[in-house]
Design a protein around this motif. Structure first.
Motif, PDB file in Angstrom:
ATOM      1  N   CYS A  80       0.873  -0.916  -0.220  1.00 18.58           N
ATOM      2  CA  CYS A  80      -0.196  -0.357   0.327  1.00 18.58           C
ATOM      3  C   CYS A  80       0.627   1.539   0.183  1.00 18.58           C
ATOM      4  N   GLN A 141     -12.027  -0.527  -4.304  1.00 14.93           N
ATOM      5  CA  GLN A 141     -12.785   0.513  -2.739  1.00 14.93           C
ATOM      6  C   GLN A 141     -12.862  -1.148  -2.953  1.00 14.93           C
ATOM      7  N   SER A 144      -9.873  -2.422  -0.457  1.00 15.71           N
ATOM      8  CA  SER A 144      -9.576  -1.631   0.634  1.00 15.71           C
ATOM      9  C   SER A 144     -10.775  -1.342   1.689  1.00 15.71           C
ATOM     10  N   GLU A 151      -7.920   6.844   5.103  1.00 15.89           N
ATOM     11  CA  GLU A 151      -7.982   7.786   3.710  1.00 15.89           C
ATOM     12  C   GLU A 151      -6.482   7.758   3.896  1.00 15.89           C
ATOM     13  N   HIS A 152      -5.701   8.221   2.561  1.00 12.80           N
ATOM     14  CA  HIS A 152      -4.553   8.378   3.039  1.00 12.80           C
ATOM     15  C   HIS A 152      -3.734   7.179   2.421  1.00 12.80           C
ATOM     16  N   TYR A 154      -3.362   3.533  -0.414  1.00 11.66           N
ATOM     17  CA  TYR A 154      -4.421   3.312  -1.646  1.00 11.66           C
ATOM     18  C   TYR A 154      -3.916   1.208  -1.766  1.00 11.66           C
ATOM     19  N   SER A 237     -11.044   9.627  -4.250  1.00 12.84           N
ATOM     20  CA  SER A 237     -11.623   8.994  -2.477  1.00 12.84           C
ATOM     21  C   SER A 237     -10.841   8.804  -1.580  1.00 12.84           C
ATOM     22  N   ARG A 238      -9.515   8.573  -1.775  1.00 15.14           N
ATOM     23  CA  ARG A 238      -8.728   8.118  -0.430  1.00 15.14           C
ATOM     24  C   ARG A 238      -8.184   9.692   0.050  1.00 15.14           C
TER      25      ARG A 238
END
Length: 243
Positions: A80, A141, A144, A151-152, A154, A237-238
Motif C-alpha cells: 500500500c 475500493q 480497501s 484515508e491517504h 491505497y 476518494s482516498r
C-alpha cells in the motif's frame, strides 16, 4: 556475470506453488530487506498487509479477476502507498500538514514499488517464486474496504510468494538499445520490430499457452480501451486530491 545480476536475469512470474509454507522468520527477513530499499526523503511511505485469512484471500482472488494463485500461494502481501503515517507523524511534530498532493501519491507509490522489488529479489535469492498482482486495481475500493485501509492509503498491487511448482521460461525483454537513449529521446521503432520477432518466436516455442502474436499486438488492448478509468476518482476518494 556476478550472481546477483544472474539472479535478476532469471526472473519469472510463478503462478503455481507447492504446499510448503514460508517460515515466519524468513518472511520477516524478506520484509526487512524490502525496507532497505531507497525511499524518498526517508519517508517510508508504504504499509504491507499480510493477508492470512483464507476467506479474505479467496475474496481478493475474485476481485482481482479470478487469479486463484492468490489463495494457493504460501503468503499473500498487499503493498500500500501510505501517506497517512508520515503526515500524522509530521502533525504530531508540530507541522500544519498539507495532504492529498499529487506528488505525495507519486512518492508513496514509488516507495511501495521499490520496497516490493527488494522483497522480490530477496525472495528469489532464497529459491522462492513470486507473482505481482496488479489486478487489485480492478476493484480498489472493495479491496480497501476489505483490508480496512484508511484515508491517504491505497493498495498499489499484491504479491504472491511461495515455493514454485513450475519452471516457466524466462520471458524476453526489449534490448537495452531500445530503452537506453543517449542525451536525447530518440525513436526506437527498428528495435521494436526486432523485438516483435523475438516475442513471436518465444510465444510459439514456450512450454505452455503457446500463441502466434507479437509484443506490439499484445499491447493493443491497453490502448484501444480506457484501462481502469475508475482509478482517478478512487484516488481522490482516498484523499489524494491531485492538487
Amino acid at each position: 556475470m556476478n550472481p546477483v545480476i544472474e539472479l535478476l536475469n532469471q526472473h519469472r512470474s510463478i503462478r503455481r506453488f507447492t504446499d510448503r509454507k514460508i517460515p515466519d522468520d524468513l518472511l520477516r527477513d524478506l520484509l526487512q530487506a524490502g525496507q532497505s530499499a531507497a525511499t524518498s526523503s526517508h519517508v517510508q511511505a508504504y504499509s504491507v498487509i499480510h493477508v492470512k485469512d483464507p476467506a479474505n484471500r479467496e475474496t481478493i482472488a475474485g476481485l482481482a479477476g479470478g487469479q486463484d494463485y492468490i489463495a494457493t500461494c504460501s503468503d499473500f502481501l498487499v503493498f500500500c502507498a501510505d501517506m497517512k503515517r508520515p503526515a500524522d507523524a509530521a502533525e504530531r511534530a508540530g507541522a500544519d500538514a498539507t495532504r492529498g498532493m499529487t506528488e505525495q501519491m507519486l512518492v508513496a507509490s514509488v516507495d511501495a514499488a521499490l520496497m516490493a522489488q527488494n522483497v522480490v529479489v530477496a525472495a528469489e535469492s532464497e529459491g522462492l517464486g513470486i507473482c505481482y498482482i496488479g489486478g487489485l486495481r480492478n476493484n480498489p475500493q472493495a479491496v480497501s474496504d476489505l483490508l480496512h485501509l484508511p484515508e491517504h492509503v491505497y493498495p498499489v498491487f499484491g504479491l504472491c510468494l511461495g515455493y514454485p511448482d513450475q519452471s516457466p521460461e524466462v520471458k524476453p525483454r526489449l534490448p537495452v538499445d531500445a530503452i537506453l537513449k543517449e542525451d536525447y529521446y530518440r525513436d526506437d521503432q527498428p528495435h521494436v520490430a526486432t523485438f516483435d520477432a523475438t516475442m513471436r518466436d518465444y510465444y510459439q516455442a514456450r512450454g505452455s499457452a503457446q500463441k502466434d502474436t507479437t509484443w506490439s499486438q499484445n499491447l493493443t488492448p491497453l490502448f484501444e480501451h480506457k484501462v481502469r478509468p475508475h482509478m482517478r476518482d478512487f484516488l481522490v476518494s482516498r484523499g489524494f486530491e491531485m492538487k
